[in-house]
Design a protein around this motif. Structure first.
Motif, PDB file in Angstrom:
ATOM      1  N   LEU A  47     -24.007  -4.101 -38.347  1.00 56.71           N
ATOM      2  CA  LEU A  47     -24.000  -2.592 -38.946  1.00 56.71           C
ATOM      3  C   LEU A  47     -22.865  -1.931 -38.439  1.00 56.71           C
ATOM      4  CD1 LEU A  47     -27.745  -1.989 -37.879  1.00 56.71           C
ATOM      5  CD2 LEU A  47     -26.588  -2.246 -40.056  1.00 56.71           C
ATOM      6  N   VAL A  48     -22.250  -1.025 -39.254  1.00 57.00           N
ATOM      7  CA  VAL A  48     -21.226  -0.493 -39.024  1.00 57.00           C
ATOM      8  C   VAL A  48     -21.288   1.123 -39.192  1.00 57.00           C
ATOM      9  CG1 VAL A  48     -18.964   0.229 -39.817  1.00 57.00           C
ATOM     10  CG2 VAL A  48     -19.673  -2.021 -40.031  1.00 57.00           C
ATOM     11  N   TYR A  49     -20.903   2.051 -38.295  1.00 56.60           N
ATOM     12  CA  TYR A  49     -21.221   3.275 -38.056  1.00 56.60           C
ATOM     13  C   TYR A  49     -19.992   4.143 -38.331  1.00 56.60           C
ATOM     14  CZ  TYR A  49     -25.708   1.920 -36.684  1.00 56.60           C
ATOM     15  OH  TYR A  49     -27.078   1.338 -36.579  1.00 56.60           O
ATOM     16  N   SER A  50     -19.853   4.928 -39.111  1.00 60.36           N
ATOM     17  CA  SER A  50     -18.596   5.690 -39.040  1.00 60.36           C
ATOM     18  C   SER A  50     -18.724   7.111 -39.254  1.00 60.36           C
ATOM     19  CB  SER A  50     -17.634   5.275 -40.635  1.00 60.36           C
ATOM     20  OG  SER A  50     -18.289   5.895 -41.534  1.00 60.36           O
ATOM     21  N   ASP A  96     -15.195  14.892 -42.753  1.00 54.78           N
ATOM     22  CA  ASP A  96     -16.280  15.625 -43.396  1.00 54.78           C
ATOM     23  C   ASP A  96     -17.422  16.041 -42.590  1.00 54.78           C
ATOM     24  OD1 ASP A  96     -17.268  13.204 -43.289  1.00 54.78           O
ATOM     25  OD2 ASP A  96     -17.381  12.842 -45.308  1.00 54.78           O
ATOM     26  N   GLY A  97     -17.701  15.721 -41.497  1.00 55.44           N
ATOM     27  CA  GLY A  97     -18.650  16.078 -40.774  1.00 55.44           C
ATOM     28  C   GLY A  97     -20.007  15.185 -40.805  1.00 55.44           C
ATOM     29  N   THR A  98     -19.847  13.981 -41.507  1.00 56.88           N
ATOM     30  CA  THR A  98     -20.935  13.118 -41.487  1.00 56.88           C
ATOM     31  C   THR A  98     -20.742  11.834 -40.799  1.00 56.88           C
ATOM     32  OG1 THR A  98     -19.823  11.793 -43.506  1.00 56.88           O
ATOM     33  CG2 THR A  98     -21.262  13.757 -43.982  1.00 56.88           C
ATOM     34  N   VAL A  99     -22.030  11.088 -40.618  1.00 55.91           N
ATOM     35  CA  VAL A  99     -21.988  10.087 -39.641  1.00 55.91           C
ATOM     36  C   VAL A  99     -22.811   9.116 -40.716  1.00 55.91           C
ATOM     37  CG1 VAL A  99     -22.702   8.570 -37.811  1.00 55.91           C
ATOM     38  CG2 VAL A  99     -21.900  10.723 -37.364  1.00 55.91           C
ATOM     39  N   ARG A 100     -22.194   7.927 -40.947  1.00 54.57           N
ATOM     40  CA  ARG A 100     -22.880   6.894 -42.224  1.00 54.57           C
ATOM     41  C   ARG A 100     -22.995   5.636 -41.727  1.00 54.57           C
ATOM     42  NH1 ARG A 100     -23.351   9.349 -47.126  1.00 54.57           N
ATOM     43  NH2 ARG A 100     -22.440  11.320 -47.418  1.00 54.57           N
ATOM     44  N   ALA A 137     -26.277  11.266 -39.637  1.00 57.50           N
ATOM     45  CA  ALA A 137     -26.182  12.863 -39.264  1.00 57.50           C
ATOM     46  C   ALA A 137     -25.107  13.527 -40.057  1.00 57.50           C
ATOM     47  CB  ALA A 137     -25.698  12.601 -37.776  1.00 57.50           C
ATOM     48  N   GLU A 138     -25.348  15.035 -39.925  1.00 57.22           N
ATOM     49  CA  GLU A 138     -24.540  15.752 -40.802  1.00 57.22           C
ATOM     50  C   GLU A 138     -24.400  17.001 -40.242  1.00 57.22           C
ATOM     51  OE1 GLU A 138     -23.136  16.550 -45.511  1.00 57.22           O
ATOM     52  OE2 GLU A 138     -25.492  15.808 -45.125  1.00 57.22           O
ATOM     53  N   ARG A 139     -23.289  17.652 -39.819  1.00 53.63           N
ATOM     54  CA  ARG A 139     -23.064  18.977 -39.248  1.00 53.63           C
ATOM     55  C   ARG A 139     -21.726  19.577 -39.887  1.00 53.63           C
ATOM     56  NH1 ARG A 139     -23.051  19.032 -33.208  1.00 53.63           N
ATOM     57  NH2 ARG A 139     -23.671  21.246 -33.558  1.00 53.63           N
ATOM     58  N   ASP A 140     -21.638  20.928 -39.670  1.00 50.44           N
ATOM     59  CA  ASP A 140     -20.419  21.496 -39.994  1.00 50.44           C
ATOM     60  C   ASP A 140     -19.018  21.315 -39.450  1.00 50.44           C
ATOM     61  OD1 ASP A 140     -21.864  22.685 -42.102  1.00 50.44           O
ATOM     62  OD2 ASP A 140     -22.485  24.562 -40.986  1.00 50.44           O
ATOM     63  N   TYR A 141     -19.210  20.143 -38.367  1.00 46.29           N
ATOM     64  CA  TYR A 141     -17.971  19.907 -37.333  1.00 46.29           C
ATOM     65  C   TYR A 141     -17.508  18.594 -37.443  1.00 46.29           C
ATOM     66  CZ  TYR A 141     -20.535  23.784 -35.455  1.00 46.29           C
ATOM     67  OH  TYR A 141     -21.127  24.882 -35.078  1.00 46.29           O
ATOM     68  N   SER A 188     -15.902  10.931 -32.259  1.00 49.72           N
ATOM     69  CA  SER A 188     -15.955   9.796 -31.755  1.00 49.72           C
ATOM     70  C   SER A 188     -17.419   9.388 -31.933  1.00 49.72           C
ATOM     71  CB  SER A 188     -15.848   9.759 -30.003  1.00 49.72           C
ATOM     72  OG  SER A 188     -15.937   8.571 -29.608  1.00 49.72           O
ATOM     73  N   VAL A 189     -17.730   7.861 -31.980  1.00 42.70           N
ATOM     74  CA  VAL A 189     -19.073   7.348 -32.103  1.00 42.70           C
ATOM     75  C   VAL A 189     -18.944   6.055 -31.456  1.00 42.70           C
ATOM     76  CG1 VAL A 189     -19.484   8.491 -34.506  1.00 42.70           C
ATOM     77  CG2 VAL A 189     -18.427   5.988 -34.595  1.00 42.70           C
ATOM     78  N   ASP A 190     -20.094   5.619 -31.212  1.00 45.54           N
ATOM     79  CA  ASP A 190     -20.462   4.504 -30.502  1.00 45.54           C
ATOM     80  C   ASP A 190     -21.634   4.185 -30.794  1.00 45.54           C
ATOM     81  OD1 ASP A 190     -19.637   2.052 -29.221  1.00 45.54           O
ATOM     82  OD2 ASP A 190     -19.453   2.568 -27.473  1.00 45.54           O
TER      83      ASP A 190
END
Length: 563
Positions: A451-454, A458-462, A476-480, A484-486
């Motif tokens: 599984l890959v999370y990026s 553009d303020g999205t996590v896919r 997840a999606e926000r205006d910021y 970083s993700v883990d």
């Protein structure tokens, strides 16, 4: 067409002038609303804020931030309030100016009842930023008024007859309306014991901020420094248990040891358990330096977190207590991203997006040197590293697999590419990829599924699994922007952590969708999540390790219940 609400007290001429100033691109960037006490300055600003906050209003009249008036005027409190409302992070006036200058969008800020020169100087600094408009209320003759009125700003002196319609004023007086004010100045409350961490967590934040701002450095046993490090979050979060946790995270090892003990108890009702912190100036264990990227160790580096910063090296820190375990010198460049392969190979991206590999922690293969020389061709690891060196990326992550594992690159065009045991590519973002994470998910008899999370600008996590189509809906999606993700398998299942550009960190349980947040105060530069559930958050001045508190252990009033 939206109806134009009339201001109270016959102030239609002044209101029309304010709206005209907002619409005039050539007008000075500061409008000073002045006059004697009781002339209606606050009521006019209240009208402007109400008018500029209605949905569907004209963009040029929109008000974006309003600082609540306070009897304890504080420059830092003003900075933190403005930054929080605008969705940015700023620790000091210079940083607010810098962040808003980089943003560049039109922003209207309203500052009621400005009295002192310090906040007036902040106004002048912000006025140099293109796109910023400031409406400042100040009583005529005050230090702030004397400084601002001579600065070339537009001034609306409500003591002048031209700014009141006398006929409408008479009608308004006859109807005896309730005065409409932005916010009544609160009276100074009880004196706060600034040595008492529990008391300051429960006190009015503007009172505490102003008092610590006036105090000397190193006064109050280290509590003052912790408050000023984390101030923007403290001013935002109203729960005393959450404030205690935030202060505890920012407390250095030179602080009075009684402070940490008191804050641990006061934070027992928060959503997190504090494990450890390493703060600028700490000596035992030493602070590892400013953070630009983090990664959890694998293989020989298991049980460690790798910390990269502007010094051109990677510091290896023990996950269990924050102590130093080692150091890796990666060369004369500034590391932008770091990750660890299953065998302990450390991969680092330089500022140009090129990958560098360090195998100093990798176990050496058994056998003689002659046997290794006679071995046919390069190893699979060497082939993989050669392939990686041919690509330029903006973010990097690794995860274990059946053989070499998987290495994931994100790039400036929004594409994410996988190498190793699973290969593939997918465009996941509009704009650049700012962070990636990879996770080997155990799935029944199939073994492991990648599984890959990026995260993107553009303020999205896919989410995406190589060989399959990406998930159509963002996790997840926000205006910021994502910083970083883990991701890791934890006792509560697969978990994703996201650091956002507004300074917040979000913990997302993938299966249930349950979420919790932590906002330390300063800008968050990186996050790392260990399989046991430890979360490490890295900033410029400190590094903090937390674990989520089980619901059964959370209790109001700072009382911690049993396991």
């Amino acid at each position: 067409m939206m109806r134009w609400d009339r201001p109270a007290g016959g102030r239609e001429p002044a209101a029309a002038a304010l709206l005209g100033w907002l619409s005039d691109a050539q007008a000075p960037r500061v409008c000073l609303v002045s006059g004697s006490e009781g002339c209606g300055k606050s009521a006019l600003l209240a009208w402007l804020v109400h008018h500029g906050s209605r949905p569907g209003g004209l963009a040029e009249r929109t008000v974006h931030a309003v600082v609540p008036p306070s009897p304890d005027e504080s420059v830092l409190g003003t900075v933190w309030s403005v930054a929080d409302q605008l969705g940015v992070v700023a620790r000091a006036p210079w940083e607010l100016v810098q962040v808003l200058a980089a943003d560049g969008r039109r922003t209207v800020i309203v500052l009621p009842d400005v009295r002192g020169e310090a906040v007036a100087e902040l106004v002048l600094a912000l006025a140099d930023v293109p796109g910023i408009r400031l409406v400042v209320e100040s009583r005529s003759g005050s230090p702030a008024h004397r400084l601002l009125s001579g600065s070339g700003c537009a001034e609306l002196d409500l003591d002048l007859e031209q700014w009141r319609d006398e006929r409408r004023f008479a009608q308004w007086q006859a109807s005896h309306p309730t005065p409409h004010v932005v916010a009544a100045l609160s009276k100074p409350g009880a004196v706060v014991d600034l040595w008492d961490p529990v008391a300051v967590c429960r006190a009015d934040v503007s009172t505490v901020t102003a008092a610590y701002e006036r105090a000397r450095q190193s006064e109050y046993g280290g509590l003052r420094e912790a408050w000023l490090r984390a101030g923007q979050s403290l001013c935002r979060d109203g729960e005393s248990a959450s404030r205690a946790l935030i202060l505890l995270a920012a407390l250095g090892d030179g602080a009075d040891p009684r402070l940490a003990s008191a804050l641990v108890g006061a934070a027992a009702g928060s959503a997190w358990c504090w494990e450890w912190s390493r703060v600028s100036g700490d000596l035992v264990p030493p602070w590892p330096g400013p953070v630009s990227a983090l990664a959890v160790g694998e293989g020989p580096l298991e049980g460690a977190v790798l910390v990269t910063g502007p010094g051109g090296s990677v510091r290896v820190v023990r996950m269990g207590g924050g102590g130093a375990r080692g150091r890796i010198v990666v060369g004369g460049f500034q590391p932008q991203s770091v990750s660890v392969m299953a065998d302990g190979t450390v991969l680092v991206l330089d500022e140009g997006g090129r990958v560098h590999a360090d195998g100093s922690w990798v176990a050496r293969p058994a056998g003689s040197g002659i046997a290794r020389l006679l071995d046919e061709g390069p190893s699979g690891r060497e082939v993989l590293l050669a392939a990686l060196r041919g690509h330029v990326g903006t973010a990097l992550a690794c995860a274990a697999g059946p053989d070499l594992g998987i290495v994931v690159f994100g790039d400036a065009a929004g594409e994410v590419r996988a190498f190793g045991d699973w290969e593939g590519a997918a465009v996941l973002h509009r704009g650049g990829v700012t962070a990636v994470a990879a996770l080997g998910m155990p799935v029944g008899s199939e073994g492991v599924v990648p599984l890959v999370y990026s995260g993107g600008a553009d303020g999205t996590v896919r989410a995406w699994s190589p060989g399959h189509a990406p998930m159509a809906v963002p996790l997840a999606e926000r205006d910021y922007a994502v910083v970083s993700v883990d991701a890791a398998m934890t006792p509560s299942g697969p978990v994703l952590v996201v650091a956002w550009g507004d300074g917040s960190v979000e913990w997302i349980e993938v299966d249930s969708g349950a979420r919790r947040t932590f906002r330390p105060g300063p800008p968050v530069r990186a996050v790392a999540l260990a399989p046991g559930g430890r979360l490490v958050v890295g900033m410029d001045e400190y590094l903090v390790c937390l674990t989520p508190r089980p619901p059964a252990q959370r209790a109001p009033g700072g009382v911690q219940k049993g396991p």
